[in-house]
Design a protein around this motif. Structure first.
Motif, PDB file in Angstrom:
ATOM      1  N   SER A  88       0.848  -1.193   0.000  1.00 30.67           N
ATOM      2  CA  SER A  88       0.000   0.000   0.000  1.00 30.67           C
ATOM      3  C   SER A  88       0.882   1.242   0.000  1.00 30.67           C
ATOM      4  CB  SER A  88      -0.913   0.003   1.235  1.00 30.67           C
ATOM      5  OG  SER A  88      -0.141   0.020   2.418  1.00 30.67           O
ATOM      6  N   ASP A  89       0.308   2.347  -0.517  1.00 30.10           N
ATOM      7  CA  ASP A  89       1.132   3.559  -0.646  1.00 30.10           C
ATOM      8  C   ASP A  89       1.268   4.334   0.660  1.00 30.10           C
ATOM      9  OD1 ASP A  89      -1.359   4.809  -0.405  1.00 30.10           O
ATOM     10  OD2 ASP A  89      -1.540   5.162  -2.555  1.00 30.10           O
ATOM     11  N   ASN A  90       0.357   4.100   1.616  1.00 37.95           N
ATOM     12  CA  ASN A  90       0.345   4.803   2.910  1.00 37.95           C
ATOM     13  C   ASN A  90       0.150   6.314   2.748  1.00 37.95           C
ATOM     14  OD1 ASN A  90       0.369   4.784   5.738  1.00 37.95           O
ATOM     15  ND2 ASN A  90       2.557   5.223   5.846  1.00 37.95           N
ATOM     16  N   THR A  91      -0.337   6.749   1.595  1.00 30.49           N
ATOM     17  CA  THR A  91      -0.545   8.187   1.389  1.00 30.49           C
ATOM     18  C   THR A  91      -1.969   8.507   0.931  1.00 30.49           C
ATOM     19  OG1 THR A  91       0.297   8.009  -0.874  1.00 30.49           O
ATOM     20  CG2 THR A  91       1.865   8.679   0.835  1.00 30.49           C
ATOM     21  N   CYS A  92      -2.670   7.564   0.349  1.00 31.02           N
ATOM     22  CA  CYS A  92      -4.002   7.867  -0.185  1.00 31.02           C
ATOM     23  C   CYS A  92      -4.991   8.064   0.970  1.00 31.02           C
ATOM     24  CB  CYS A  92      -4.475   6.769  -1.138  1.00 31.02           C
ATOM     25  SG  CYS A  92      -5.036   5.257  -0.321  1.00 31.02           S
ATOM     26  N   GLU A  93      -6.168   8.539   0.626  1.00 31.51           N
ATOM     27  CA  GLU A  93      -7.172   8.837   1.646  1.00 31.51           C
ATOM     28  C   GLU A  93      -7.548   7.593   2.456  1.00 31.51           C
ATOM     29  OE1 GLU A  93     -11.571  10.987   1.796  1.00 31.51           O
ATOM     30  OE2 GLU A  93     -10.555  10.697  -0.122  1.00 31.51           O
ATOM     31  N   ILE A  94      -7.620   6.458   1.764  1.00 28.70           N
ATOM     32  CA  ILE A  94      -8.026   5.224   2.449  1.00 28.70           C
ATOM     33  C   ILE A  94      -6.931   4.767   3.406  1.00 28.70           C
ATOM     34  CG2 ILE A  94      -8.721   2.824   2.101  1.00 28.70           C
ATOM     35  CD1 ILE A  94      -9.794   3.714  -0.672  1.00 28.70           C
ATOM     36  N   CYS A  95      -5.667   4.836   2.967  1.00 24.39           N
ATOM     37  CA  CYS A  95      -4.558   4.513   3.871  1.00 24.39           C
ATOM     38  C   CYS A  95      -4.558   5.448   5.078  1.00 24.39           C
ATOM     39  CB  CYS A  95      -3.220   4.620   3.146  1.00 24.39           C
ATOM     40  SG  CYS A  95      -2.822   3.196   2.104  1.00 24.39           S
ATOM     41  N   GLN A  96      -4.751   6.742   4.830  1.00 20.17           N
ATOM     42  CA  GLN A  96      -4.712   7.716   5.927  1.00 20.17           C
ATOM     43  C   GLN A  96      -5.832   7.460   6.930  1.00 20.17           C
ATOM     44  OE1 GLN A  96      -2.177  10.104   6.518  1.00 20.17           O
ATOM     45  NE2 GLN A  96      -1.313   8.645   5.074  1.00 20.17           N
ATOM     46  N   SER A 102      -7.045  -1.798   1.827  1.00 20.82           N
ATOM     47  CA  SER A 102      -7.956  -1.337   0.776  1.00 20.82           C
ATOM     48  C   SER A 102      -7.391  -0.140   0.035  1.00 20.82           C
ATOM     49  CB  SER A 102      -9.327  -0.988   1.369  1.00 20.82           C
ATOM     50  OG  SER A 102      -9.936  -2.143   1.911  1.00 20.82           O
ATOM     51  N   CYS A 103      -6.092   0.073   0.119  1.00 27.21           N
ATOM     52  CA  CYS A 103      -5.417   1.176  -0.587  1.00 27.21           C
ATOM     53  C   CYS A 103      -5.831   1.179  -2.061  1.00 27.21           C
ATOM     54  CB  CYS A 103      -3.905   0.988  -0.465  1.00 27.21           C
ATOM     55  SG  CYS A 103      -2.942   2.155  -1.452  1.00 27.21           S
ATOM     56  N   ILE A 104      -5.994   2.390  -2.618  1.00 29.15           N
ATOM     57  CA  ILE A 104      -6.392   2.455  -4.033  1.00 29.15           C
ATOM     58  C   ILE A 104      -5.298   1.904  -4.947  1.00 29.15           C
ATOM     59  CG2 ILE A 104      -8.041   4.365  -3.814  1.00 29.15           C
ATOM     60  CD1 ILE A 104      -5.808   6.230  -4.813  1.00 29.15           C
ATOM     61  N   ASN A 105      -4.068   1.852  -4.446  1.00 31.24           N
ATOM     62  CA  ASN A 105      -2.956   1.315  -5.251  1.00 31.24           C
ATOM     63  C   ASN A 105      -2.478  -0.046  -4.730  1.00 31.24           C
ATOM     64  OD1 ASN A 105      -2.559   3.507  -7.128  1.00 31.24           O
ATOM     65  ND2 ASN A 105      -1.890   4.718  -5.368  1.00 31.24           N
TER      66      ASN A 105
END
Ligand SMILES: [Zn+2]
Length: 218
Positions: A88-96, A102-105
């Motif tokens: 996961s990117d740990n930066t998208c809204e879902i990660c935050q 469920s990260c978009i990436n």
């Protein structure tokens, strides 16, 4: 390198696989120090999930970073890292919001297969957590538990709103369930009930209460 490949239910082989290489600039290559078999690996092994083609196995892993892509900023070669079963990117809204799986990436690490000597980990900065120093060998299995089952158990306890004054029931005392017990305790739950299909081992009895045996006495 050598790596584990499942060919069919019950047919698991250790084979020569190509060494992984950096594909995306956010990738890292790690030399796997320890990896393990997840309960979800047993679904295809027992034929509950179909095995359509030979599949590299493994998504729980810790290891030492060998190489990073040009856009990896935080993770550096030589670090000991614990990785997650979803990249996961740990930066998208879902990660935050705390839902990294469920990260978009997101990328499923199981499709890469960490039951191998080396593994390519996508989105290295978001997926890997480096320890402050190289851990002693006897700590590595505990760190490996943080790769999947601890996060999953912790998520369950948070989702159930375990906290001070709460009574929590954990259904199932496998690795995830036992870590949900520890997570609920860490979150301050007042009473934690672990439900099982069998007697808890003697060393667990002082901490894990068996609901079946307490029902009559309340
Ligand atoms: Zn994300």
């Amino acid at each position: 390198m050598r790596g584990v490949v499942m060919h069919a239910p019950g047919d698991v082989r250790v084979e020569d696989r190509d060494d992984p290489t950096i594909i995306a600039p956010t990738d890292a290559i790690i030399r796997v120090s320890a990896t393990c078999i997840c309960g979800s690996d047993l679904w295809p092994y027992h034929g509950i999930e179909h095995v359509h083609e030979p599949a590299a196995m493994g998504h729980e892993y810790v290891g030492i970073v060998e190489e990073v892509g040009s856009e990896v900023k935080k993770i550096t070669p030589g670090q000991f890292v614990v990785g997650s079963f979803f990249a996961s990117d740990n930066t998208c809204e879902i990660c935050q919001a705390g839902y990294h799986s469920s990260c978009i990436n997101r990328k499923l690490v199981g499709s890469i297969g960490t039951q191998a000597q080396l593994a390519r980990i996508p989105l290295a900065d978001g997926t890997l957590v480096a320890t402050p120093e190289l851990p002693p060998a006897d700590l590595i299995p505990s760190l490996l538990a943080a790769s999947d089952v601890l996060g999953t158990g912790w998520f369950g306890a948070v989702a159930a709103e375990a906290g001070p004054g709460k009574m929590v029931a954990v259904v199932g005392d496998g690795a995830v369930g036992l870590l949900a017990v520890l997570a609920a305790k860490q979150l301050g739950a007042q009473r934690i009930i672990a439900m099982s299909r069998h007697e808890p081992p003697p060393e667990a009895r002082p901490r894990v209460r068996c609901h079946r045996h307490r029902r009559r006495t309340g």
